[in-house]
Design a protein around this motif. Structure first.
Motif, short mmCIF file in Angstrom:
data_model
loop_
_atom_site.label_atom_id
_atom_site.label_comp_id
_atom_site.label_asym_id
_atom_site.label_seq_id
_atom_site.Cartn_x
_atom_site.Cartn_y
_atom_site.Cartn_z
N ASP A 31 0.83 -1.21 0.00
CA ASP A 31 0.00 0.00 0.00
C ASP A 31 0.87 1.26 0.00
OD1 ASP A 31 0.93 -0.58 2.49
OD2 ASP A 31 -0.95 -0.16 3.55
N THR A 32 1.98 1.22 0.76
CA THR A 32 2.89 2.37 0.77
C THR A 32 3.52 2.57 -0.60
OG1 THR A 32 3.38 1.94 3.09
CG2 THR A 32 4.93 3.33 1.87
N ILE A 33 3.95 1.47 -1.20
CA ILE A 33 4.60 1.60 -2.51
C ILE A 33 3.61 2.09 -3.55
CG2 ILE A 33 5.65 0.24 -4.36
CD1 ILE A 33 7.06 -1.36 -2.21
N TYR A 34 2.39 1.61 -3.46
CA TYR A 34 1.33 2.04 -4.38
C TYR A 34 1.11 3.55 -4.25
CZ TYR A 34 -3.54 2.38 -6.02
OH TYR A 34 -4.69 2.73 -6.64
N ALA A 35 0.97 4.03 -2.99
CA ALA A 35 0.74 5.47 -2.79
C ALA A 35 1.97 6.29 -3.18
CB ALA A 35 0.39 5.73 -1.32
N THR A 36 3.16 5.74 -2.91
CA THR A 36 4.38 6.43 -3.30
C THR A 36 4.46 6.55 -4.81
OG1 THR A 36 5.45 5.45 -1.38
CG2 THR A 36 6.88 6.46 -3.01
N LEU A 37 4.06 5.49 -5.50
CA LEU A 37 4.07 5.53 -6.97
C LEU A 37 3.09 6.57 -7.49
CD1 LEU A 37 4.37 1.78 -7.97
CD2 LEU A 37 5.99 3.61 -8.47
N VAL A 38 1.94 6.67 -6.85
CA VAL A 38 0.97 7.69 -7.27
C VAL A 38 1.56 9.08 -7.08
CG1 VAL A 38 -1.28 8.70 -6.76
CG2 VAL A 38 -1.04 6.23 -6.86
N ALA A 39 2.17 9.30 -5.89
CA ALA A 39 2.79 10.61 -5.63
C ALA A 39 3.89 10.90 -6.64
CB ALA A 39 3.35 10.64 -4.21
N ALA A 40 4.71 9.88 -6.92
CA ALA A 40 5.80 10.06 -7.88
C ALA A 40 5.24 10.35 -9.26
CB ALA A 40 6.67 8.81 -7.91
N ALA A 41 4.15 9.65 -9.62
CA ALA A 41 3.55 9.86 -10.94
C ALA A 41 3.03 11.29 -11.08
CB ALA A 41 2.41 8.86 -11.15
N VAL A 42 2.38 11.78 -10.03
CA VAL A 42 1.87 13.16 -10.08
C VAL A 42 3.03 14.14 -10.21
CG1 VAL A 42 0.68 14.94 -8.76
CG2 VAL A 42 -0.22 12.62 -8.80
N THR A 43 4.08 13.92 -9.40
CA THR A 43 5.24 14.81 -9.45
C THR A 43 5.90 14.77 -10.83
OG1 THR A 43 5.57 14.19 -7.15
CG2 THR A 43 7.32 15.43 -8.20
N LEU A 44 6.07 13.57 -11.35
CA LEU A 44 6.72 13.44 -12.66
C LEU A 44 5.86 14.04 -13.76
CD1 LEU A 44 8.34 9.90 -12.53
CD2 LEU A 44 9.33 12.10 -12.02
N LEU A 45 4.55 13.89 -13.62
CA LEU A 45 3.64 14.49 -14.60
C LEU A 45 3.81 16.00 -14.63
CD1 LEU A 45 1.69 12.57 -16.11
CD2 LEU A 45 -0.17 13.68 -14.87
N LEU A 46 3.85 16.59 -13.43
CA LEU A 46 4.06 18.04 -13.34
C LEU A 46 5.42 18.41 -13.94
CD1 LEU A 46 2.79 18.78 -9.72
CD2 LEU A 46 1.73 19.48 -11.84
N ALA A 47 6.42 17.57 -13.68
CA ALA A 47 7.77 17.86 -14.19
C ALA A 47 7.81 17.80 -15.70
CB ALA A 47 8.77 16.89 -13.59
N PHE A 48 7.20 16.74 -16.27
CA PHE A 48 7.25 16.60 -17.74
C PHE A 48 6.36 17.63 -18.42
CE2 PHE A 48 8.65 12.16 -16.74
CZ PHE A 48 9.92 12.32 -17.25
N PHE A 49 5.29 18.00 -17.74
CA PHE A 49 4.44 19.07 -18.29
C PHE A 49 5.25 20.36 -18.39
CE2 PHE A 49 1.38 22.52 -18.12
CZ PHE A 49 0.42 22.08 -19.01
N LEU A 50 6.02 20.64 -17.33
CA LEU A 50 6.87 21.84 -17.35
C LEU A 50 7.88 21.75 -18.48
CD1 LEU A 50 7.99 24.43 -15.70
CD2 LEU A 50 9.77 22.84 -15.10
#
Lengths: 253, 176
Positions: A31-50
């Protein structure tokens, strides 16, 4: 029997329970890894959008303004405490820490709860910082990084002497304890705050449903604030530890 | 004795193997989270902080350049205005000089013309008076000859006597 169980109100809190699996011979909290992956995905999405839309002459997008605000804020903090040239990777490190922890903490605001088979309230996406592994991974990485920067700055022999001696030689034991306490306090501060938030949500979930929404809304609003503050404090303390590790005797002022 | 020790050991190991015993002890999740964070760190360092810093530097440079351009333009403006004023003053003084010169030239021309005219006038007067004198001189003898007869005639008419005879008389008396 199961029907009654499903409709019965939540009457217990599960503290620190995780769904686990064995990956690469290690027990992992999925569950932690799943939530961490979601957080990482959101962060990376923001990064690649930039990355796709970054502009210096046109009108910057909202995402760019967000990254710029974070970078400017962190840059001024780094500049004020140690200067940018001493350890050039500090700025990207604290920016990533801040945004990653912020997104990870704000995951908990999503109202995605369900009742477990045992009758406890379970979050679909638990904030990863309520798992000790998450905070320890970040804090120990920061710990290793700032000591590496200190070794680079003061030398392989000079740095341990400087850290132990501190300002006054007879306080060496206390300095050592302080040095050990740094990663522990850094990780447990974040862990404690977010873990407490999860327990609060669990407690609130025990209230009857006709009143539960009110403290839930209030608490989650406050939790947003706590998540922001904790992310900021983590980044700020990282800068502080770096500046302590890289300062030299001459640079005291 | 030994059985108690063994049972204690098995109890401990059973506790360690029982999975969700102590959630404050880190497990393998640590490495996965660390790996995920390192990826995030790498991406942010490469794709966020670097371009954002470039953007900030670029913007700072543009602002500085704009300020510099503004200052330069203001300086040029001031310089152009002072040059304009200088040119204007020079043009004014030149115009004044030209005006004075033109006025002097005009006066000169008028004076010349006037003096020429005076010469011509004097010449003409001289010619006229000469002509009159010549005419007068040419007329004088003929008039002189006729003076006697005319005066006699006049005297006769006034006196009502023949002045010719009295003349002869008077001449005789005079001689006498």
């Amino acid at each position: 029997m199961t029907m009654i169980k499903e409709f019965s109100p939540v009457t217990s809190i599960e503290v620190g329970s995780h769904t686990t699996a064995t990956w690469l011979g290690m027990t992992v909290n999925t569950d932690t890894i799943y939530a961490t992956l979601v957080a990482a995905a959101v962060t990376l999405l923001l990064a690649f959008f930039l990355r796709a839309k970054v502009t210096s002459t046109g009108v910057p997008s909202g995402v760019q303004l967000f990254w710029e605000a974070v970078t400017v804020q962190m840059r001024s903090q780094v500049q004020a405490s140690m200067g940018l040239s001493l350890a050039p990777f500090v700025l990207p490190l604290v920016v990533s820490l801040f945004v990653f922890i912020l997104v990870a903490n704000w995951i908990s605001v999503l109202p995605l709860q369900f009742a477990s088979a045992e009758g406890g309230a379970v979050e679909l996406l638990k904030p990863p910082a309520s798992d000790i592994n998450f905070v320890l991974a970040l804090a120990l990485f920061v710990f290793i990084c700032y000591h590496a920067a200190g070794f680079k700055r003061s030398g392989i022999i000079g740095y341990p002497i400087k850290v132990t001696k501190g300002h006054v030689a007879f306080l060496a034991p206390i300095n050592l304890v302080e040095e050990i306490a740094k990663p522990i306090s850094l990780s447990l501060r974040l862990f404690g705050n977010i873990f407490a938030g999860v327990i609060m949500v669990g407690l609130i979930a025990m209230l009857p449903s006709y009143i539960m929404w009110a403290p839930n809304a209030i608490w989650k609003t406050f939790d947003l604030f706590v998540g922001l503050i904790q992310a900021f404090i983590f980044a700020l303390l990282t800068i502080l530890y770096f500046s302590q590790a890289t300062e030299t005797e001459e640079s005291h002022h | 004795m030994s059985g108690a020790v063994i049972s204690g050991v098995t109890l401990l190991s059973a506790e360690a193997e029982a999975g969700p015993t102590n959630f404050l002890i880190p497990n393998g999740t640590f490495f996965f989270v660390l790996a995920i964070f390192l990826i995030v760190f790498w991406v942010i360092a490469k794709f966020v902080v670097k371009p954002v810093q470039q953007v900030l530097d670029e913007r700072e440079r543009l602002i500085a350049q704009t300020a510099q351009d503004n200052r330069q333009a203001a300086e040029q403006d001031v310089a152009a205005e002072s040059e304009f004023k200088q040119e204007l003053a020079a043009a004014r003084s030149e115009a004044g000089g030209l005006r004075d010169q033109a006025r002097a030239e005009g006066r000169q021309v008028a004076d010349d013309l006037r003096s020429d005219a005076n010469v011509v006038v004097a010449d003409k007067l001289q010619q006229a008076s000469d002509a009159l004198r010549v005419e007068g001189e040419s007329l004088a003898p003929s008039l002189n000859t006729s003076v006697e007869s005319l005066s006699l005639t006049l005297a006769n008419r006034i006196l009502g006597v023949d002045a010719e005879s009295s003349k002869q008389q008077s001449n005789g008396e005079g001689r006498g």
